[in-house]
Design an enzyme around this catalytic site. Structure first.
Site, PDB file in Angstrom:
ATOM      1  N   CYS A 110      27.474  14.167 -40.049  1.00  0.00           N
ATOM      2  CA  CYS A 110      27.941  14.948 -38.904  1.00  0.00           C
ATOM      3  C   CYS A 110      29.000  15.986 -39.280  1.00  0.00           C
ATOM      4  O   CYS A 110      29.020  17.078 -38.717  1.00  0.00           O
ATOM      5  CB  CYS A 110      28.394  14.021 -37.787  1.00  0.00           C
ATOM      6  SG  CYS A 110      26.984  13.065 -37.152  1.00  0.00           S
ATOM      7  N   HIS A 122      23.528   2.641 -32.258  1.00  0.00           N
ATOM      8  CA  HIS A 122      24.961   2.939 -32.365  1.00  0.00           C
ATOM      9  C   HIS A 122      25.354   3.932 -31.279  1.00  0.00           C
ATOM     10  O   HIS A 122      24.519   4.682 -30.782  1.00  0.00           O
ATOM     11  CB  HIS A 122      25.280   3.528 -33.755  1.00  0.00           C
ATOM     12  CG  HIS A 122      24.634   4.870 -33.967  1.00  0.00           C
ATOM     13  ND1 HIS A 122      23.317   5.015 -34.350  1.00  0.00           N
ATOM     14  CD2 HIS A 122      25.108   6.125 -33.801  1.00  0.00           C
ATOM     15  CE1 HIS A 122      23.024   6.299 -34.434  1.00  0.00           C
ATOM     16  NE2 HIS A 122      24.081   6.998 -34.103  1.00  0.00           N
ATOM     17  N   ASP A 167      33.435  12.619 -34.502  1.00  0.00           N
ATOM     18  CA  ASP A 167      32.888  11.257 -34.355  1.00  0.00           C
ATOM     19  C   ASP A 167      33.770  10.125 -34.900  1.00  0.00           C
ATOM     20  O   ASP A 167      33.259   9.208 -35.550  1.00  0.00           O
ATOM     21  CB  ASP A 167      31.509  11.173 -35.052  1.00  0.00           C
ATOM     22  CG  ASP A 167      30.452  12.074 -34.428  1.00  0.00           C
ATOM     23  OD1 ASP A 167      30.793  12.854 -33.527  1.00  0.00           O
ATOM     24  OD2 ASP A 167      29.282  12.007 -34.856  1.00  0.00           O
ATOM     25  N   LYS A 187      27.296  14.658 -28.009  1.00  0.00           N
ATOM     26  CA  LYS A 187      26.056  15.109 -28.630  1.00  0.00           C
ATOM     27  C   LYS A 187      25.119  13.931 -28.836  1.00  0.00           C
ATOM     28  O   LYS A 187      25.563  12.783 -28.872  1.00  0.00           O
ATOM     29  CB  LYS A 187      26.357  15.792 -29.965  1.00  0.00           C
ATOM     30  CG  LYS A 187      27.019  14.871 -30.973  1.00  0.00           C
ATOM     31  CD  LYS A 187      27.463  15.629 -32.191  1.00  0.00           C
ATOM     32  CE  LYS A 187      28.117  14.756 -33.218  1.00  0.00           C
ATOM     33  NZ  LYS A 187      27.297  13.667 -33.760  1.00  0.00           N
ATOM     34  N   HIS A 210      17.383   5.413 -27.938  1.00  0.00           N
ATOM     35  CA  HIS A 210      17.330   6.764 -28.514  1.00  0.00           C
ATOM     36  C   HIS A 210      16.370   6.827 -29.701  1.00  0.00           C
ATOM     37  O   HIS A 210      16.258   5.863 -30.481  1.00  0.00           O
ATOM     38  CB  HIS A 210      18.727   7.178 -28.968  1.00  0.00           C
ATOM     39  CG  HIS A 210      18.836   8.615 -29.352  1.00  0.00           C
ATOM     40  ND1 HIS A 210      18.951   9.018 -30.663  1.00  0.00           N
ATOM     41  CD2 HIS A 210      18.795   9.741 -28.614  1.00  0.00           C
ATOM     42  CE1 HIS A 210      19.014  10.344 -30.698  1.00  0.00           C
ATOM     43  NE2 HIS A 210      18.920  10.813 -29.474  1.00  0.00           N
ATOM     44  N   HIS A 242      24.571   8.423 -27.390  1.00  0.00           N
ATOM     45  CA  HIS A 242      23.122   8.266 -27.241  1.00  0.00           C
ATOM     46  C   HIS A 242      22.749   7.402 -26.040  1.00  0.00           C
ATOM     47  O   HIS A 242      23.405   6.376 -25.784  1.00  0.00           O
ATOM     48  CB  HIS A 242      22.540   7.577 -28.482  1.00  0.00           C
ATOM     49  CG  HIS A 242      22.749   8.323 -29.759  1.00  0.00           C
ATOM     50  ND1 HIS A 242      22.338   9.629 -29.941  1.00  0.00           N
ATOM     51  CD2 HIS A 242      23.310   7.944 -30.942  1.00  0.00           C
ATOM     52  CE1 HIS A 242      22.647  10.003 -31.174  1.00  0.00           C
ATOM     53  NE2 HIS A 242      23.242   9.014 -31.800  1.00  0.00           N
ATOM     54  N   ASP A 295      29.512  11.095 -30.653  1.00  0.00           N
ATOM     55  CA  ASP A 295      28.094  10.752 -30.678  1.00  0.00           C
ATOM     56  C   ASP A 295      27.817   9.908 -29.428  1.00  0.00           C
ATOM     57  O   ASP A 295      28.571   8.965 -29.150  1.00  0.00           O
ATOM     58  CB  ASP A 295      27.822   9.937 -31.960  1.00  0.00           C
ATOM     59  CG  ASP A 295      26.438  10.156 -32.528  1.00  0.00           C
ATOM     60  OD1 ASP A 295      25.880  11.266 -32.390  1.00  0.00           O
ATOM     61  OD2 ASP A 295      25.891   9.196 -33.123  1.00  0.00           O
TER      62      ASP A 295
END
Ligand code: ZN
Length: 204
Positions: free
Chosen positions: A157, A87, A14, A112, A58, A54, A52
């Site tokens: 993470c 984010h 990330d 993810k 989310h 989303h 990351d």
């Protein structure tokens, strides 16, 4: 199996704009690791990046829960979930990798957090601890045995990914100098202790 270098993989977690100063969920000093990560990546023949990623709205976003603020914790179907500022929204500038990240030989980007109702700190398994990202299967099929991790954030993470890597049976190391933490209510010390306890090597 081939030479040792072909059984080892670096996972860069990330390193995205939103997790760096100026981003929506900035990790203090997050951008400082970029040159360190670039250098570390050159020690590895094989590198995987996590991202990351989303959808808007989310469930991990405080904005999706009326009356809630970022960094509060709520109970969801799979247990406690910290709420974050919006984010790494899919396709946004904030979701892109830090512009100075320079790892052209990275072989896979694993995204993810794309299920609307499940957050995913780990690159291996989402926060319900049941939904796989596919990363463990990929690493096994490629014959990797040893995983080294770096990136953002140490206590979320990176730590969740490292603990899962151990659980999935990989020799696992983390390079703390190539990570930065959020440190929410002592989370950094807890994460380092949990990793040591699980047999994750903390290396320089
Ligand atoms: Zn996220």
């Amino acid at each position: 199996m081939g030479r040792k270098a072909d059984r080892e993989v670096l996972i860069v977690v990330d390193v995205q704009r939103d997790f760096c100063p100026g981003g929506a969920l900035a990790v203090p000093g997050g951008d400082e690791i970029v040159p360190i990560v670039n250098r570390l990546a050159r020690e590895f023949a094989h590198v995987v990046l996590t991202q990351d990623w989303h959808p808007a709205g989310h469930a991990s976003f405080a904005s999706a829960h009326p009356g809630r603020a970022p960094f509060e914790t709520i109970e969801v179907a799979y247990g406690p979930q910290t709420l974050w500022p919006d984010h790494c929204v899919q396709g946004s500038d904030g979701a892109s990798f830090h512009p100075a990240l320079d790892i052209p030989h990275a072989e896979l980007v694993i995204r993810k957090g794309h299920h609307r109702n499940i957050d995913s700190y780990s690159g291996f398994r989402e926060n319900d601890r049941r939904t796989p990202t596919g990363l463990a299967g990929y690493l096994r099929e490629r014959g990797f045995e040893r995983v080294t991790l770096c990136g953002l954030a140490t206590d979320y993470c990176v730590a969740f990914s490292a603990l899962d890597a151990r659980e999935f049976g990989f020799d696992t190391a983390v390079v703390p100098t190539a990570c930065r933490g959020i440190d929410l209510d002592g989370s950094l010390a807890r994460a380092l202790a949990a990793m040591r306890e699980a047999g994750v090597l903390l290396r320089s």
